[in-house]
Design a protein around this motif. Structure first.
Motif, PDB file in Angstrom:
ATOM      1  N   SER A 144       0.816  -1.220   0.000  1.00  0.00           N
ATOM      2  CA  SER A 144       0.000   0.000   0.000  1.00  0.00           C
ATOM      3  C   SER A 144       0.846   1.265   0.000  1.00  0.00           C
TER       4      SER A 144
ATOM      5  N   SER B  62       0.718   3.786   6.350  1.00  0.00           N
ATOM      6  CA  SER B  62       0.341   2.500   5.759  1.00  0.00           C
ATOM      7  C   SER B  62       0.693   1.336   6.676  1.00  0.00           C
TER       8      SER B  62
ATOM      9  N   THR C  19      -3.761   4.370   4.835  1.00  0.00           N
ATOM     10  CA  THR C  19      -3.956   3.389   3.768  1.00  0.00           C
ATOM     11  C   THR C  19      -3.543   2.016   4.295  1.00  0.00           C
TER      12      THR C  19
ATOM     13  N   GLU D 276      -4.186  -2.604   3.387  1.00  0.00           N
ATOM     14  CA  GLU D 276      -5.209  -3.555   2.935  1.00  0.00           C
ATOM     15  C   GLU D 276      -6.477  -3.450   3.774  1.00  0.00           C
TER      16      GLU D 276
ATOM     17  N   SER E  11      -9.316  -1.270   2.376  1.00  0.00           N
ATOM     18  CA  SER E  11      -9.955  -1.639   1.119  1.00  0.00           C
ATOM     19  C   SER E  11     -11.351  -2.164   1.408  1.00  0.00           C
TER      20      SER E  11
ATOM     21  N   ALA F 125      -4.524  -4.291  -1.037  1.00  0.00           N
ATOM     22  CA  ALA F 125      -3.492  -3.371  -0.577  1.00  0.00           C
ATOM     23  C   ALA F 125      -3.064  -2.428  -1.694  1.00  0.00           C
ATOM     24  N   TYR F 126      -2.889  -2.965  -2.888  1.00  0.00           N
ATOM     25  CA  TYR F 126      -2.467  -2.167  -4.048  1.00  0.00           C
ATOM     26  C   TYR F 126      -3.510  -1.091  -4.372  1.00  0.00           C
TER      27      TYR F 126
ATOM     28  N   GLY G  10      -3.825   1.713  -1.722  1.00  0.00           N
ATOM     29  CA  GLY G  10      -2.780   2.729  -1.844  1.00  0.00           C
ATOM     30  C   GLY G  10      -3.151   3.796  -2.853  1.00  0.00           C
TER      31      GLY G  10
END
Length: 495
Positions: free
Chosen positions: A38, A288, A451, A453, A456, A466-467, A470
């Motif tokens: 993230s 994060s 931010t 996971e 989300s 997670a991606y 971010g």
């Protein structure tokens, strides 16, 4: 009268409004805490938007966070995230395209269709395939009924229930799955996915699971010696400078072994202190760190975060998922088509249930993987590796009584829960939460953004979650810093 939920929503808007006069320069300074998926993803999105005055502070000696390889038995194995989950569906999983097309990491589709042939009795030998298949079919039918029920529940989460409550409702069992095989099948279906038992997992947020509904039902096991973390390094390399000879990140904006201990924030900016007494200042900070870290006392916020934020942080669960790798001098387990995964049906729920052999992934390594979660993970982390090895040997010798089962020569036991930089592996949505609590978890507090996971809404617990988290959190910061759109609206829970 204004309801408590609406009042909290108004408080968030007002707390953001006081920071409306934020830096108007095109390149504010941003500190990102954590170089996991993230944090690196947020940094890339900020950089793409022209916000390049970044500083990434990472507590460990590497980037990747919970995506991390370790050398074991002569091969690199993944102690954290291992699968790309959600493939071959209507939408493209963004991680799958990087893994399979861009980086071409070695990966293998995981097939659980043969489990009925591979369930071992507590004291040895296999259960009858037909008997196990009936239990699997019944579990699937109950889940389908639960999926229909889930679709009728109010979006507020007020009518939500645990997966276990749903099972009781449709399976007419007062205590849910209770026989060894029932428990093993149930564990593989739910605990193996969410790292917590059905009694604490939300029906509404887990059945159906958006990851599989959106991206497809297939999962692919990454077994590349470059490591799954190559995905994070690839993303980092899009905006951080690398050493030409080694290919490693060598950008002064990334600082490793920097343990953040304090974040001070005001309308003027943020100040971040680390345990080595370094002090860094910026216009904004993006946190994060894992949910487990936020629930610990590792990072102190000054002033203390508002009550609504603290409640949101503690309302979610940080689960523990432990992959134990065991090395042997020779193979004694079945191999071939349909033998990759096998279950141990113990009368003790969650006791060394799910096993995986690596005939394809790590040929010749003679390594088995057994997964434990939740209370068993915490228990095992508190004992020595030799004690864990002894327990595993006892289980294997019970499973294969007619085989020459040699002593394991090595064992790898990750300790995510005990690690102060993680305090667990990934988040799980408890009963009754919905977008309202998610928005609170993700919402900025002044110049402090969040931010990870756990932020989300649909894909928490997954690498792609997670991606995407971010990117989403970076967009909130970009809107505030570049467009002066600093009000983050949280819709009331029952609105």
């Amino acid at each position: 009268m204004i309801s408590r939920m609406t009042a909290i929503a108004l408080m968030v808007v007002l707390s953001m409004a006081q920071y409306a006069s934020l830096a108007t320069t095109p390149g504010p300074r941003v500190i990102i805490i954590g170089a996991g998926m993230s944090g690196i993803s947020a940094g890339k999105r900020l950089s793409d938007a022209g916000i390049t005055d970044l500083l990434i502070l990472e507590a460990t000696d590497h980037i990747g966070g919970r995506i991390h390889k370790r050398n074991f038995a002569g091969v690199n194995v993944e102690v954290g995230a291992n699968w790309v989950e959600g493939v071959n569906g209507g939408k493209m999983n963004p991680i799958w395209s990087i893994v399979n097309s861009t980086l071409k990491l070695r990966n293998f589709r995981s097939d659980f269709e043969y489990l009925a042939q591979n369930v071992y009795k507590e004291n040895g030998g296999l259960y009858d395939e037909e008997y196990v298949q009936k239990i699997i079919d019944r579990a699937n039918n109950v889940e389908e009924s639960g999926e229909k029920l889930s679709g009728t529940l109010h979006a507020s989460g007020g009518g939500d229930m645990s997966i276990l409550a749903m099972q009781r409702l449709y399976d007419h069992q007062p205590n849910g799955p209770a026989t060894p095989v029932d428990m093993a099948v149930d564990y593989r279906k739910y605990d193996f996915e969410f790292a917590e038992p059905p009694r604490v997992t939300s029906l509404q947020n887990a059945v159906p699971l958006p990851t599989f509904s959106d991206f497809g039902d297939d999962v692919y096991f990454v077994a590349d010696q470059r490591g799954y973390e190559s995905v994070v390094y690839y993303l980092a390399g899009q905006y951080l400078k690398s050493d030409e000879s080694s290919g490693k990140i060598a950008d002064p904006r990334l600082k490793l072994n920097k343990v953040v201990s304090e974040i001070s924030y005001s309308s003027a900016g943020v100040t971040v202190k680390t345990e080595d007494n370094s002090v860094y200042q910026a216009d904004y900070v993006v946190v994060s760190a894992s949910l487990g870290v936020l629930q610990s006392d590792l990072i102190q916020f000054k002033p203390q975060l508002p009550e609504w934020k603290i409640v949101a942080i503690y309302q979610f669960d940080m689960a523990v998922y432990t992959k134990i790798f065991v090395k042997f001098p020779k193979k004694f387990w079945p191999e071939g088509k349909g033998r990759e995964f096998f279950l141990y049906a113990s009368s003790r729920r969650g006791y060394y249930v799910v096993w995986q052999e690596f005939e394809k992934q790590y040929p010749g390594a003679n390594v088995l993987l057994v997964t434990v979660t939740d209370e068993e993970s915490r228990r095992i982390e508190q004992q020595s590796d030799n004690q864990t090895k002894a327990e595993i040997m006892e289980v294997l010798r019970k499973m294969f009584p007619g085989k020459d089962v040699p002593d394991a020569t090595d064992i790898l036991v990750p300790r995510w829960w005990s690690d102060r930089f993680y305090r667990g592996t990934y988040s799980n949505w408890p009963i009754g939460v919905n977008r309202y609590e998610y928005d609170q978890l993700r919402a900025p507090v002044g110049r402090v953004h969040f931010t990870g996971e756990h932020t989300s809404e649909h894909y928490n617990g997954y690498v792609h979650g997670a991606y995407l988290a971010g990117i989403d959190s970076a967009e909130i910061l970009i809107n505030c810093a570049q467009k002066n759109m600093c009000k983050y609206h949280i819709q009331g829970k029952y609105d």
